[in-house]
Design an enzyme around this catalytic site. Structure first.
Site, PDB file in Angstrom:
ATOM      1  CD  GLU A 385      -2.746  -1.031   2.434  1.00 16.01           C
ATOM      2  OE1 GLU A 385      -2.431  -0.280   3.436  1.00 16.01           O
ATOM      3  OE2 GLU A 385      -3.697  -1.811   2.615  1.00 16.01           O
ATOM      4  CE  LYS A 387       5.630   4.935   6.586  1.00 17.13           C
ATOM      5  NZ  LYS A 387       5.356   6.364   7.007  1.00 17.13           N
ATOM      6  NE  ARG A 392      -2.570   3.808  12.248  1.00 19.02           N
ATOM      7  CZ  ARG A 392      -1.707   2.888  12.357  1.00 19.02           C
ATOM      8  NH1 ARG A 392      -0.761   3.067  12.502  1.00 19.02           N
ATOM      9  NH2 ARG A 392      -2.403   1.750  12.663  1.00 19.02           N
ATOM     10  NE  ARG A 408       3.043   6.821  15.787  1.00 17.28           N
ATOM     11  CZ  ARG A 408       3.801   6.077  16.789  1.00 17.28           C
ATOM     12  NH1 ARG A 408       3.455   6.406  18.311  1.00 17.28           N
ATOM     13  NH2 ARG A 408       4.456   5.134  16.708  1.00 17.28           N
ATOM     14  CD  GLU A 440      -0.775   8.775   7.973  1.00 16.55           C
ATOM     15  OE1 GLU A 440      -1.018   8.043   8.887  1.00 16.55           O
ATOM     16  OE2 GLU A 440       0.176   9.486   8.046  1.00 16.55           O
ATOM     17  CD  GLU A 539       6.498   9.363   5.712  1.00 22.31           C
ATOM     18  OE1 GLU A 539       7.487   9.851   6.229  1.00 22.31           O
ATOM     19  OE2 GLU A 539       5.625   8.751   6.020  1.00 22.31           O
ATOM     20  CE  LYS A 544      -0.810  -1.829   6.192  1.00 23.70           C
ATOM     21  NZ  LYS A 544      -2.104  -0.934   5.910  1.00 23.70           N
ATOM     22  NE  ARG A 557       8.061   0.096  16.631  1.00 24.07           N
ATOM     23  CZ  ARG A 557       7.837   1.144  16.132  1.00 24.07           C
ATOM     24  NH1 ARG A 557       7.617   1.378  14.673  1.00 24.07           N
ATOM     25  NH2 ARG A 557       7.488   2.462  16.668  1.00 24.07           N
ATOM     26  CE  LYS A 563       8.782   2.466  10.052  1.00 22.85           C
ATOM     27  NZ  LYS A 563       8.255   3.515  10.862  1.00 22.85           N
TER      28      LYS A 563
HETATM   29  N1  LIG Z   1      -1.354   2.330   3.988  1.00 25.03           N
HETATM   30  C1  LIG Z   1      -0.860   2.684   5.434  1.00 25.03           C
HETATM   31  N2  LIG Z   1      -1.056   1.713   6.206  1.00 25.03           N
HETATM   32  C2  LIG Z   1      -0.445   1.701   7.377  1.00 25.03           C
HETATM   33  N3  LIG Z   1       0.045   3.014   7.978  1.00 25.03           N
HETATM   34  C3  LIG Z   1       0.058   4.104   7.060  1.00 25.03           C
HETATM   35  C4  LIG Z   1      -0.123   3.867   5.937  1.00 25.03           C
HETATM   36  N4  LIG Z   1      -0.052   5.084   5.120  1.00 25.03           N
HETATM   37  C5  LIG Z   1       0.437   5.787   6.091  1.00 25.03           C
HETATM   38  N5  LIG Z   1       0.416   5.077   7.335  1.00 25.03           N
HETATM   39  C6  LIG Z   1       1.095   6.098   8.482  1.00 25.03           C
HETATM   40  O1  LIG Z   1       2.564   5.451   8.426  1.00 25.03           O
HETATM   41  C7  LIG Z   1       2.802   5.143   9.812  1.00 25.03           C
HETATM   42  C8  LIG Z   1       3.884   4.376  10.173  1.00 25.03           C
HETATM   43  O2  LIG Z   1       5.251   4.778   9.659  1.00 25.03           O
HETATM   44  P1  LIG Z   1       5.996   6.036  10.263  1.00 25.03           P
HETATM   45  O3  LIG Z   1       7.506   5.887   9.849  1.00 25.03           O
HETATM   46  O4  LIG Z   1       5.443   7.370   9.556  1.00 25.03           O
HETATM   47  O5  LIG Z   1       5.890   5.698  11.592  1.00 25.03           O
HETATM   48  P2  LIG Z   1       5.795   6.870  12.963  1.00 25.03           P
HETATM   49  O6  LIG Z   1       4.773   7.675  12.864  1.00 25.03           O
HETATM   50  O7  LIG Z   1       7.265   7.541  12.789  1.00 25.03           O
HETATM   51  O8  LIG Z   1       6.049   5.799  13.811  1.00 25.03           O
HETATM   52  P3  LIG Z   1       6.931   4.566  14.265  1.00 25.03           P
HETATM   53  O9  LIG Z   1       8.333   5.427  13.529  1.00 25.03           O
HETATM   54  O10 LIG Z   1       6.926   4.564  15.695  1.00 25.03           O
HETATM   55  O11 LIG Z   1       6.487   3.669  13.548  1.00 25.03           O
HETATM   56  C9  LIG Z   1       1.392   4.652  10.586  1.00 25.03           C
HETATM   57  O12 LIG Z   1       1.778   5.048  11.934  1.00 25.03           O
HETATM   58  C10 LIG Z   1       0.500   5.457   9.891  1.00 25.03           C
HETATM   59  O13 LIG Z   1       0.374   7.030  10.258  1.00 25.03           O
HETATM   60 MG   LIG Z   2       8.998   7.527  12.080  1.00 22.17          MG
HETATM   61 MG   LIG Z   3       4.023   9.404   9.326  1.00 19.41          MG
END
Ligand SMILES: Nc1ncnc2c1ncn2[C@@H]1O[C@H](COP(=O)(O)OP(=O)(O)OP(=O)(O)O)[C@@H](O)[C@H]1O
Ligand SMILES: [Mg+2]
Ligand SMILES: [Mg+2]
Length: 733
Positions: A385, A387, A392, A408, A440, A539, A544, A557, A563
């Protein structure tokens, strides 16, 4: 006993209590029960209090109403002098909490009457005891014994004890906040101690902790309690009153509530009242420790209820149960009452996830290449998917039509997004009566029909937004459905959850869209899809599992969500979220602002911030000005006890851990200087970053939610090029 109805688990808990009560020494044994001698009327303390605080209704021991009633069963007596008695008694007994739980008898530390309110001093002294310990196991044991004592003596107080121990007054999702700043606390302190605000402020500057200022001021003022002993319930209830004050004069009213607590506080109570009010308890344990201790306390107390068969380590299992239950129902009122009523083994049945209460969001692990993903997901069905880079959101739409949006962090974000509420209400299909949507929220340009960067979203106001005032539009990008029409979905695999998602909503471009996805096993196809995601201002990808190992895992986690970000070609794969804990004065072009910062990650086991690097690049001029201005108010005279920094690092100023920054770097390196993940990849050295650069502030994370040292160790190990043995080169700014 035989005439009683069949025992419930609560009875079992209490019968555990009863059983240990038998071991109680005779109630009025010895010296501690003696009626204390009243101090002479010329007591210097009294004079002091009278002078400092002439309007405060003094309770003097000369007042016949105040004399001790010789009720032998009463352990807490509301006179000044008997309070002094209980202070001494508590101080003597509380250290017992350090005993190994298997050798600890809760009745041995109780010095108040059964089922009567627990003195706040009991909790304060326990906090003091904890703050002197470092090890997670010892701390868990102390907290466990503390909770057992409360269950044994006054189970009704377990809820406030747990909340105060978590430094909370209510679940985050309820949005109840104390809403007081340092300024109000300083005013209350000045009033309560008969000092000027200026004096308090200068003491604050010197000591770096308003709690310590409070403790010192109160103890220099009086050594004898002139008020009823503070109880945990009284403190907790007053905190609620403070949180609920609103409108005109609310600051004044809040100040008066604080004052009333301070007047009644003794010994180390002022310290913890102030720290709790500032939500800076920080005595060295994280909420996970409290949850584990709660589970263990229940096992120790439930002497007569055996764990279900097949459980080898009941203590560990109980800790796990409480943590898991909390991740789907972060509500101590509900968990504690279920625990007391039905016991820990029944907890998962009694405390299930409830619509309206946010579950911890499932999180993803970072990867560094498409081939790494293919490797990890060999032979399993998965989906890729986009990102999206926004915020969130977990949207709860209840049967009664009410809608809540949670961040979040499980905080209430409802007031920030009236437009989102309108969109989901309009675009849910008529067959849908209730749902929980995981998605998101992304800034969106309706004219150009494009996604806008996160920075644009972050300019949106946070509270009480009126729909007509919205300048930054957002689009909901939905990727998961956790609940539908009264049915829980998170035990279902993603394939099924997604089908429900697709059939429950109408898409409308720019308002609500399903996350763009593709299913492929081909490196090149995935690479192409990734490039498209970047082109579409995303990004990267989140990949998944669809079928096997594909349930929704709250708060976790998970290895089932990976990701892959734009700069995966960097050795790091993901950015880090770090906390500035020190700063260096700028020179040259940066004169007048900070020129560099000492940043840290957080270690969940040791509960400390660990220095990772000196950060000086990536800031725009304006950003640096803003950060400097804000952080200047966070300067503290010396590093906190819970900072682990390395001796050779001497920033010009130390900072209170208060905000989280996203930081990118070229790679991770073993460092003899910095302390991040110390002991995790090298027994004495820490980990540092090469070429770190500031990306942005992360207002949606608390300092304790910054990158953990476990994560950093994991990233280091995953890094192909291993730098072991290479000398630290941190001066790379
Ligand atoms: N398709 C998607 N499925 C799941 N999450 C998504 C999706 N698109 C965007 N996101 C966002 O990406 C986040 C996870 O990646 P990110 O690197 O931004 O994490 P973060 O907010 O820095 O937190 P962490 O680093 O603790 O995981 C999710 O919490 C969500 O907000
Ligand atoms: Mg991060
Ligand atoms: Mg993010």
């Amino acid at each position: 006993m035989s005439s009683e109805p069949p025992p419930s688990a609560f009875d079992k808990l209490l019968s555990g209590a009863r059983a240990s009560k038998k071991k109680l020494p005779p109630p009025s044994s010895s010296k501690k029960r003696k009626a204390p001698t009243p101090p002479p009327s010329s007591s210097p303390h009294k004079t002091l209090e009278t002078v400092i605080n002439p309007n405060n209704n003094l309770k003097t021991v000369q007042n016949p109403e105040e004399t001790v009633h010789e009720d032998p069963s009463s352990k807490i007596r509301n006179t000044s002098s008997s309070s002094n008695g209980i202070v001494a008694e508590l101080k003597e007994k509380v250290p017992e909490l350090k005993k190994k739980p298997e050798n600890f008898d809760p009745s041995s530390v109780v010095c108040w009457e059964k089922n009567k309110p627990v003195p706040f001093l009991f909790l304060s002294l326990a906090f003091d005891l904890i703050s002197k310990e470092r090890g997670r196991i010892v701390i868990t044991e102390i907290v466990c014994n503390l909770l057992r004592t409360v269950i044994h003596a006054t189970p009704d107080d377990l809820v406030p004890v747990v909340y105060l121990s978590a430094n909370k007054i209510a679940p985050a999702y309820k949005g109840l906040e104390l809403g007081i700043g340092d300024a109000s606390i300083i005013r209350a302190l000045a009033d309560a101690c008969g000092r000027t605000e200026k004096h308090i402020k200068s003491q604050y500057k010197k000591k770096g902790d308003l709690g310590l200022v409070a403790q010192a001021s109160r103890s220099s003022q009086t050594t004898m309690r002139k008020h009823d002993a503070l109880t945990i319930r009284k403190v907790f209830d007053t905190f609620h009153l403070i949180a609920k004050e609103s409108g005109k004069d609310s600051q004044e009213k809040k100040k008066n509530h604080i004052k009333s607590l301070l007047f009644a506080a003794t010994d180390c109570e002022p310290l913890y009242i102030i720290r709790l009010l500032q939500t800076k308890l920080r005595i060295g344990y994280a909420e996970q420790t409290l949850l584990a201790a709660l589970g263990q306390a229940a096992v120790h107390t439930e002497e007569h209820s055996n764990p279900p068969p097949g459980i080898k380590s009941p203590l560990e299992e109980a800790a796990k149960i409480v943590k898991k239950v909390y991740s789907v129902l972060p509500d101590y009122d509900k968990i504690v009452s279920a625990l007391l009523k039905d016991g820990v083994w029944e907890l998962p049945k009694k405390c299930d996830f409830t619509p309206g209460v946010p579950v911890g969001p499932m999180l993803s692990k970072a990867t560094k290449s498409v081939s790494e993903i293919l490797n990890k997901f060999q032979g399993v069905e998965f989906t890729c998917e986009y990102k999206y880079d926004g915020e969130r959101a977990q949207i709860h739409f209840l049967e009664n039509g009410s809608v809540e949006i949670y961040s979040r962090n499980a905080e209430r974000n409802t007031g920030k997004y009236p437009d989102v509420i309108a969109a989901v209400s309009r675009l849910k299909k008529t067959t849908v009566s209730s749902f929980i949507l995981d998605c998101e929220l992304v800034a969106y340009d309706h004219g150009k029909q494009t996604i806008l960067p996160f920075q644009v979203l972050s300019t949106r106001s946070r509270k009480n937004v009126a729909k007509s005032d919205i300048k930054v539009a957002v689009c909901v990008f939905a990727f998961d459905l956790l609940h539908l029409n009264g049915h829980k979905l998170f035990q279902e695999n993603l394939k099924i959850r997604r089908e429900h998602l697709y059939t429950s909503f109408e898409e409308e471009s720019g308002f609500l869209q399903f996350a763009t996805s593709t299913t492929s096993n081909d490196v090149e196809e995935i690479q192409e899809f990734f490039d498209k995601a970047i082109e579409a201002s995303c990004e990267g990808l989140i990949v998944k599992t669809l079928h096997e190992d594909a349930t929704y895992e709250p708060s976790k986690r998970s290895n089932n969500w990976l990701k892959l970000k734009k700069d995966y070609t960097d050795n790091l794969g993901d950015s880090l979220d770090l906390v500035p804990i020190g700063a260096f004065h700028g020179r040259g072009k940066r004169t007048g602002v900070y020129g560099a910062f000492l940043v840290a990650c957080y270690d969940n086991e040791r509960n400390e911030f660990q220095s990772i690097v000196r950060l000086a690049t990536g800031f725009k001029e304006q950003e640096l000005k803003e950060r400097s201005t804000i952080l200047r108010s966070k300067v503290i005279p010396k590093p906190k006890a819970y900072y682990s920094c390395g001796e050779s690092i001497n920033p010009d100023v130390w900072l209170e851990a208060s905000e989280v920054w996203e930081v990118k770097a070229a790679d991770l390196t073993i460092s003899p200087v910095y302390r991040a993940a110390e002991g995790k990849v090298d027994s004495v050295k820490g980990i540092s970053l090469r070429f770190p650069r500031f990306i942005r502030v992360r207002p949606d994370k608390t300092p304790e939610q910054s990158s953990s040292s476990e994560q950093i160790a994991e990233m280091y190990n995953a890094q192909k090029l291993n730098h072991t043995g290479q000398q630290d080169d941190d001066e790379d700014d």
